[in-house]
Design an enzyme around this catalytic site. Structure first.
Site, PDB file in Angstrom:
ATOM      1  N   ASP A  34      -3.514  -4.297  -7.631  1.00  0.00           N
ATOM      2  CA  ASP A  34      -2.314  -3.458  -7.608  1.00  0.00           C
ATOM      3  C   ASP A  34      -1.369  -3.890  -8.721  1.00  0.00           C
ATOM      4  O   ASP A  34      -1.335  -5.049  -9.124  1.00  0.00           O
ATOM      5  CB  ASP A  34      -1.629  -3.511  -6.249  1.00  0.00           C
ATOM      6  CG  ASP A  34      -1.713  -4.869  -5.569  1.00  0.00           C
ATOM      7  OD1 ASP A  34      -2.058  -5.861  -6.239  1.00  0.00           O
ATOM      8  OD2 ASP A  34      -1.446  -4.942  -4.367  1.00  0.00           O
ATOM      9  N   HIS A  66       2.129  -9.303  -7.500  1.00  0.00           N
ATOM     10  CA  HIS A  66       1.154  -8.434  -8.163  1.00  0.00           C
ATOM     11  C   HIS A  66       0.923  -8.833  -9.618  1.00  0.00           C
ATOM     12  O   HIS A  66      -0.103  -8.472 -10.204  1.00  0.00           O
ATOM     13  CB  HIS A  66       1.596  -6.966  -8.077  1.00  0.00           C
ATOM     14  CG  HIS A  66       1.616  -6.413  -6.687  1.00  0.00           C
ATOM     15  ND1 HIS A  66       1.850  -5.090  -6.404  1.00  0.00           N
ATOM     16  CD2 HIS A  66       1.415  -7.017  -5.480  1.00  0.00           C
ATOM     17  CE1 HIS A  66       1.808  -4.907  -5.093  1.00  0.00           C
ATOM     18  NE2 HIS A  66       1.551  -6.057  -4.516  1.00  0.00           N
ATOM     19  N   GLU A 123       2.929  -0.708  -3.018  1.00  0.00           N
ATOM     20  CA  GLU A 123       4.066  -0.997  -2.149  1.00  0.00           C
ATOM     21  C   GLU A 123       4.609   0.255  -1.463  1.00  0.00           C
ATOM     22  O   GLU A 123       5.180   0.179  -0.376  1.00  0.00           O
ATOM     23  CB  GLU A 123       5.185  -1.672  -2.956  1.00  0.00           C
ATOM     24  CG  GLU A 123       4.823  -3.036  -3.520  1.00  0.00           C
ATOM     25  CD  GLU A 123       4.647  -4.095  -2.458  1.00  0.00           C
ATOM     26  OE1 GLU A 123       4.886  -3.815  -1.265  1.00  0.00           O
ATOM     27  OE2 GLU A 123       4.259  -5.230  -2.822  1.00  0.00           O
TER      28      GLU A 123
END
Length: 382
Positions: free
Chosen positions: A74, A101, A133
């Site tokens: 991510d 991340h 998120e």
């Protein structure tokens, strides 16, 4: 040439300075692309997509492929004002990589860089995913048909950093790693009126109180106590002044469950309660549920057993079996579509995820890269 530990740390620090929110990761996308274009391109194919503009796909052609192994990282950040005091702190006010991340992306780049220099046996697919998120980028990618043809993984892997584990340790478990989450919105619509004449009104605050108390029995009386589930109703808003009966009340909350089946059962019980309160109080009670892509992260039994067996036996890996967590992760949606495994990478920090002071130990990066490379080579040898 493969990236050194010092180069990986510099990449991580640059990424840390340019955090961006979900679906707005343009600077991050461009930086990732520039780094990847600096790798040996002989086995690589890079793909950008208009359906998800900040996403990035990289395919590594295998020498004798039997499968395509997917690896997801991510790339988005959180709306958090950084308070670490680091010299490479976020340059974007009010936005920070408070969930690590930047670590995730750097590890993925390290693994990709190795296989760009050392052609893998199987095909590899690296997915640099926006919007973890919020706005569930994994689900968006899947529903846009981006995992098709040669871009479809046969199995999928991904990690999340964990400040409670030693730097570089690998944590995993059979079964569910992260819970699935669902947003809950309940609107009760009755009839407002004067506080002195309740018989002429229909009080939504009283109905909301009854509803909240009934919801507390869902987990205690409808869910197997051996398993886990959570309903938290964290926000309630109704009325405007003390001497007026409220004609509208809104309740907002969240559901957490360790399996999709459990979440769906909780959803059903919540719907039953809302319908019952509506009938009991003669008012309109509307339930809104939004799960998006935040399904439980349910690890595939066969692949996860192989993963754990490898990590337990690898001489340079500190493997720790972990308990399930009630936090959410949108990789769960992809694991519901493709078999795979999610695991932890320890980053040894006193601050927790989503904290303004999160400062992961960068020694975890190279150890994570090496552990994943070793696992992938072992997997491709099967």
């Amino acid at each position: 040439m493969t990236l050194t530990n010092e180069q990986l740390i510099q990449i991580r620090r640059h990424l840390h300075q340019i955090p961006e929110l979900a679906l707005h990761e343009t600077q991050t996308h461009e930086y990732l692309l520039s780094v990847i274009k600096g790798f040996n391109q002989q086995f690589l194919e890079i793909r950008e997509t208009p359906e998800l503009p900040t996403a990035l796909f990289v395919r590594v052609q295998g020498s004798n492929p039997q499968r395509t192994i997917g690896y997801r990282t991510d790339i988005d950040a959180l709306p958090v004002e950084e308070k670490t005091g680091l010299p490479f702190k976020s340059q974007h006010p009010g936005v920070m990589h408070a969930c690590g991340h930047d670590i995730h992306m750097t590890v993925a780049l390290g693994v990709l860089n190795y296989f760009a220099e050392n052609q893998p046996k199987d095909n590899l697919l690296f997915f640099f995913q926006p919007a973890e998120e919020s706005d569930y980028g994994g689900k968006r990618a899947y529903e846009a048909g981006l995992f098709s043809g040669k871009w479809r993984p046969d199995e999928f892997y991904g990690l999340h950093d964990n400040p409670d584990l030693p730097a570089g340790a690998i944590g995993c478990r059979m079964g569910t790693l992260f819970a699935g989450t669902t947003e809950v919105n309940i609107d009760l619509k009755g009839k407002g009126g004067h506080a002195a004449y309740p018989q002429d009104a229909n009080d939504t605050v009283v109905a909301a109180a009854a509803l909240i108390m009934q919801v507390q029995t869902v987990i205690s009386r409808s869910i197997d106590p051996i398993h886990s589930g959570v309903i938290t109703l964290g926000k309630i808003r109704g009325g405007s002044i003390r001497n007026v009966i409220a004609g509208h009340t809104r309740i907002e909350g969240t559901i957490r469950g360790l399996t999709q089946k459990m979440i769906e059962k909780i959803d059903g019980r919540l719907q039953d309660i809302c319908e019952g309160i509506g009938r009991s109080f003669n008012m309109d009670v509307r339930l809104g549920l939004n799960q998006g892509g935040y399904w439980p992260v349910e690890n595939n039994p066969q692949l996860t057993k192989f993963f754990i067996d490898y990590m337990q036996k690898a001489p340079d890996v500190n493997f720790i079996e972990t308990a399930p967590a009630m936090t959410g992760e949108d990789f769960g949606f992809l694991l519901a579509k493709f078999p795979g495994t999610m695991f932890w990478l320890g980053v040894d920090d006193d601050s927790q995820l989503h904290s303004a002071t999160l400062t992961p130990d960068e020694a975890a990066i190279k150890r994570g890269v090496d552990a994943i490379i070793g696992f992938m080579n072992a997997r491709m040898a099967k």
